[in-house]
Scaffold this motif. Structure first.
Motif, PDB file in Angstrom:
ATOM      1  N   VAL A 299       0.925  -1.230   0.011  1.00 36.41           N
ATOM      2  CA  VAL A 299       0.035  -0.047  -0.002  1.00 36.41           C
ATOM      3  C   VAL A 299       0.824   1.407   0.077  1.00 36.41           C
ATOM      4  N   VAL A 300       0.309   2.407  -0.329  1.00 34.63           N
ATOM      5  CA  VAL A 300       0.886   3.664  -0.391  1.00 34.63           C
ATOM      6  C   VAL A 300      -0.097   4.481   0.187  1.00 34.63           C
ATOM      7  N   GLY A 301       0.473   5.481   0.910  1.00 33.31           N
ATOM      8  CA  GLY A 301      -0.503   6.500   1.503  1.00 33.31           C
ATOM      9  C   GLY A 301       0.171   7.949   1.876  1.00 33.31           C
ATOM     10  N   THR A 302      -0.713   8.813   2.198  1.00 33.90           N
ATOM     11  CA  THR A 302      -0.300  10.212   2.558  1.00 33.90           C
ATOM     12  C   THR A 302      -1.529  10.677   3.087  1.00 33.90           C
ATOM     13  N   ASP A 303      -1.332  11.663   4.214  1.00 32.64           N
ATOM     14  CA  ASP A 303      -2.468  12.227   4.723  1.00 32.64           C
ATOM     15  C   ASP A 303      -1.858  13.665   5.003  1.00 32.64           C
ATOM     16  N   GLU A 304      -2.687  14.221   6.137  1.00 32.87           N
ATOM     17  CA  GLU A 304      -2.370  15.714   6.601  1.00 32.87           C
ATOM     18  C   GLU A 304      -2.630  16.781   5.554  1.00 32.87           C
TER      19      GLU A 304
ATOM     20  N   PRO B 213     -12.386  19.918   5.569  1.00 41.74           N
ATOM     21  CA  PRO B 213     -12.061  18.778   4.968  1.00 41.74           C
ATOM     22  C   PRO B 213     -12.804  17.453   5.369  1.00 41.74           C
ATOM     23  N   ILE B 214     -13.333  16.806   4.426  1.00 35.53           N
ATOM     24  CA  ILE B 214     -14.111  15.613   4.838  1.00 35.53           C
ATOM     25  C   ILE B 214     -12.902  14.649   4.984  1.00 35.53           C
ATOM     26  N   PHE B 215     -11.918  14.551   4.261  1.00 33.60           N
ATOM     27  CA  PHE B 215     -10.630  13.495   4.165  1.00 33.60           C
ATOM     28  C   PHE B 215      -9.520  14.433   4.116  1.00 33.60           C
ATOM     29  N   HIS B 216      -8.619  14.089   5.038  1.00 31.57           N
ATOM     30  CA  HIS B 216      -7.256  14.287   4.656  1.00 31.57           C
ATOM     31  C   HIS B 216      -6.317  13.553   3.974  1.00 31.57           C
TER      32      HIS B 216
END
Length: 349
Positions: free
Chosen positions: A80-85, A206-209
């Protein structure tokens, strides 16, 4: 070229400008449906403690990118790959349907989109052999940070009239995707009004970060990460973001740390200035409100750990004012993945 649900997006509207393309994508029935489906999925809270029942358990092979970073991963090595903030930023994932090669980036400004897209495509689409490659695209982030109650008033020139950070970034991304010769199939366009919730006083959030994408299937889910999964070398990579604004070598470029072929992180030596250290010494004494107003593009929309993260970065700078103490003998900081998919710093390059 942009495609949506298998159809060329601009086949009957080739004269659309960037702003109009963004609005048309937001109103496209397929992407409206995709947004509703994504909003119905519970946000995945990605953490080491949740991924493993014990320290000896094998964790998910994940690659995470911070603001202005990118990484390209091989599905044979990474799950998996991901990011947030992300608030006014955009998390973008581009995946080659045939090979599964997946690129992820955290775009924070229109200034990094041109070169940044080329960086992202370097191993995902080979122009000599894969002109017919189909690349799936997921975008999450960039809420309505300036439009009152979601009503845009772009004026005659979107770039000069639009306030805020989110919309100009989305316009730039969409324009570049549309102009490119590669086929981009947009699967999720969870930005702007699709990624905005309003409180009773009319404030936007934001709904999602962030997002997480499985490299084997290409499926995307909204996600958030804790400190244990935003790794390795979190603080140094965060400091590098600030240092990049003072280094002309990084102008217009995304920052890289992950090596695709070796499945390891390599943070090459960089310097931070005494100016950064002095700013850190001043900022750490300010109130949380002052820190938000000074350091964030969207002070009211940041996550709960934003201020604490800033303070940890400043404290590190104060304790390590000389970058040469961190990069011993001016050598890179190398992190290899363990058998349990943790990260360990290596002395070998």
């Amino acid at each position: 070229m942009i495609y949506v649900n298998g159809v060329h997006f601009l086949s009957d509207s080739s004269s659309l400008e960037g702003y109009d393309m963004v609005i048309a994508l937001l109103e496209h029935p397929y992407l409206v449906s995709a947004s509703r489906s994504l909003c119905a999925i519970p946000e995945r809270k990605f953490s080491v403690s949740e991924e493993s029942g014990s320290e000896s358990s094998v964790q998910t092979k994940c690659v995470y990118v911070f603001q202005r970073e990118y990484a390209i991963v091989d599905p044979a090595l990474v799950e998996v790959v991901g990011t947030d903030e992300a608030t006014t930023c955009v998390g973008i994932v581009i995946r080659n349907r045939k090979s599964g090669m997946t690129s992820i980036a955290h775009l924070d400004s229109p200034s990094v989109v041109d070169i940044g897209l080329s960086q992202m495509l370097s191993l995902v689409s080979d122009y000599d052999d894969n002109d017919d490659a189909i690349l799936d695209v997921h975008l999450v982030g960039a809420f309505e940070d300036s439009a009152p109650q979601g009503n845009y008033d772009p004026g005659s020139d979107p770039y000069s009239e639009i306030e805020g950070y989110s919309l100009p970034l989305c316009i730039k991304i969409v324009q570049l995707l549309a102009e490119h010769k590669v086929t981009f199939q947009i699967q999720n366009f969870q930005v702007l009004k699709h990624n905005t919730r309003w409180d009773s006083e009319g404030n936007a959030y934001p709904i999602f970060h962030g997002l997480l994408v499985e490299t084997s299937s290409g499926s995307a889910v909204p996600a958030s990460f804790d400190r244990s999964t935003r790794c390795p070398d979190e603080i140094i990579r965060r400091i590098r973001l600030g240092a990049s604004f003072e280094d002309p070598r990084w102008t217009g470029r995304l920052l890289e740390a992950y090596e695709t072929q070796t499945d390891r992180f390599v943070i090459t030596p960089f310097s931070w200035s005494m100016r950064q250290v002095r700013i850190a010494s001043l900022m750490r004494h300010r109130s949380d409100k002052e820190i938000l107003l000074t350091t964030s593009t969207s002070p009211s929309a940041e996550g709960p750990d934003f201020v604490d993260t800033q303070k940890r970065v400043w404290e590190y700078l104060i304790q390590h004012p000389d970058w040469r103490e961190v990069f011993t003998a001016k050598l890179p900081r190398v992190f290899n993945r363990t058998a349990n998919n943790n990260w360990v710093m290596s002395m070998e390059i």
